[in-house]
Design a protein around this motif. Sequence first.
Motif, PDB file in Angstrom:
ATOM      1  N   ARG A  93      42.676 -93.116 -42.492  1.00 60.91           N
ATOM      2  CA  ARG A  93      42.079 -91.804 -42.758  1.00 60.91           C
ATOM      3  C   ARG A  93      41.575 -91.162 -41.467  1.00 60.91           C
ATOM      4  O   ARG A  93      41.841 -89.997 -41.189  1.00 60.91           O
ATOM      5  CB  ARG A  93      40.924 -91.942 -43.750  1.00 60.91           C
ATOM      6  N   ASP A  94      40.850 -91.942 -40.682  1.00 62.08           N
ATOM      7  CA  ASP A  94      40.280 -91.418 -39.442  1.00 62.08           C
ATOM      8  C   ASP A  94      41.373 -91.024 -38.447  1.00 62.08           C
ATOM      9  O   ASP A  94      41.269 -90.005 -37.766  1.00 62.08           O
ATOM     10  CB  ASP A  94      39.321 -92.431 -38.818  1.00 62.08           C
ATOM     11  N   MET A  99      44.690 -86.876 -35.917  1.00 63.53           N
ATOM     12  CA  MET A  99      46.022 -86.318 -35.667  1.00 63.53           C
ATOM     13  C   MET A  99      46.048 -84.835 -36.019  1.00 63.53           C
ATOM     14  O   MET A  99      46.564 -84.004 -35.266  1.00 63.53           O
ATOM     15  CB  MET A  99      47.077 -87.071 -36.486  1.00 63.53           C
ATOM     16  N   LEU A 100      45.467 -84.496 -37.157  1.00 62.16           N
ATOM     17  CA  LEU A 100      45.484 -83.112 -37.621  1.00 62.16           C
ATOM     18  C   LEU A 100      44.533 -82.211 -36.843  1.00 62.16           C
ATOM     19  O   LEU A 100      44.874 -81.102 -36.463  1.00 62.16           O
ATOM     20  CB  LEU A 100      45.130 -83.051 -39.110  1.00 62.16           C
ATOM     21  N   LYS A 101      43.317 -82.683 -36.643  1.00 63.34           N
ATOM     22  CA  LYS A 101      42.269 -81.815 -36.118  1.00 63.34           C
ATOM     23  C   LYS A 101      42.103 -81.876 -34.600  1.00 63.34           C
ATOM     24  O   LYS A 101      41.570 -80.943 -34.003  1.00 63.34           O
ATOM     25  CB  LYS A 101      40.946 -82.145 -36.811  1.00 63.34           C
ATOM     26  N   PRO A 107      48.911 -92.083 -37.007  1.00 63.04           N
ATOM     27  CA  PRO A 107      48.234 -93.319 -37.422  1.00 63.04           C
ATOM     28  C   PRO A 107      49.106 -94.556 -37.200  1.00 63.04           C
ATOM     29  O   PRO A 107      50.337 -94.497 -37.217  1.00 63.04           O
ATOM     30  CB  PRO A 107      47.973 -93.085 -38.912  1.00 63.04           C
ATOM     31  N   ASP A 108      48.412 -95.677 -37.016  1.00 61.28           N
ATOM     32  CA  ASP A 108      49.090 -96.955 -36.811  1.00 61.28           C
ATOM     33  C   ASP A 108      49.850 -97.382 -38.068  1.00 61.28           C
ATOM     34  O   ASP A 108      49.507 -96.991 -39.188  1.00 61.28           O
ATOM     35  CB  ASP A 108      48.056 -98.050 -36.481  1.00 61.28           C
ATOM     36  N   PHE A 111      50.755 -96.987 -41.762  1.00 63.92           N
ATOM     37  CA  PHE A 111      50.529 -95.587 -42.120  1.00 63.92           C
ATOM     38  C   PHE A 111      51.203 -94.618 -41.142  1.00 63.92           C
ATOM     39  O   PHE A 111      50.902 -93.429 -41.151  1.00 63.92           O
ATOM     40  CB  PHE A 111      49.025 -95.315 -42.217  1.00 63.92           C
ATOM     41  N   ASP A 112      52.133 -95.104 -40.344  1.00 60.75           N
ATOM     42  CA  ASP A 112      52.807 -94.265 -39.360  1.00 60.75           C
ATOM     43  C   ASP A 112      53.769 -93.260 -39.991  1.00 60.75           C
ATOM     44  O   ASP A 112      54.251 -92.349 -39.318  1.00 60.75           O
ATOM     45  CB  ASP A 112      53.516 -95.113 -38.301  1.00 60.75           C
ATOM     46  N   GLY A 113      53.999 -93.374 -41.278  1.00 59.59           N
ATOM     47  CA  GLY A 113      54.805 -92.378 -41.988  1.00 59.59           C
ATOM     48  C   GLY A 113      54.174 -90.996 -41.993  1.00 59.59           C
ATOM     49  O   GLY A 113      54.848 -89.996 -42.251  1.00 59.59           O
TER      50      GLY A 113
END
Length: 149
Positions: A93-94, A99-101, A107-108, A111-113
Amino acid sequence: MSDGTDLIKLYSARILALAADIPHLGRLETPHASVTRRSPLCGSTVTVDVVVNNGKLEALGQDVKACALGQAAASVAAAAAIGATYQQLVQARDQLRAMLKAQGPVPDAPFDGFEVLTPAVEYKNRHASILLSIEAMVEAMEQATAPAS
């Protein structure tokens, strides 16, 4: 202002495919915790049910009513979440938020998708919808693993 080419890139075939095939769609009958999150900006809503055993996410159910970007994010999160610990979900989540903000890295794994959503960085009004599912998973895991009072 973005032009039509940017929107085509944003709603790529890969994003639309993920949105059309969300894993773990539907509610669980006996979850350990359920959380509903809503984006006030666009009205997207995600409800997540979890079953947690030995500190890991064992079962997941999602009811996703969101734009294609929110659906794609829910798809990526759900595909990677089974077997994850609370801390792994918090990290994902973090990292997605960064990534977005803050134009942080993807993400690692596993969750790299979320890399598919990098074109959405420029669309701040979509960030809340993209974060809904992973935020709901984190909150549900937190509730499911909290000591009984």
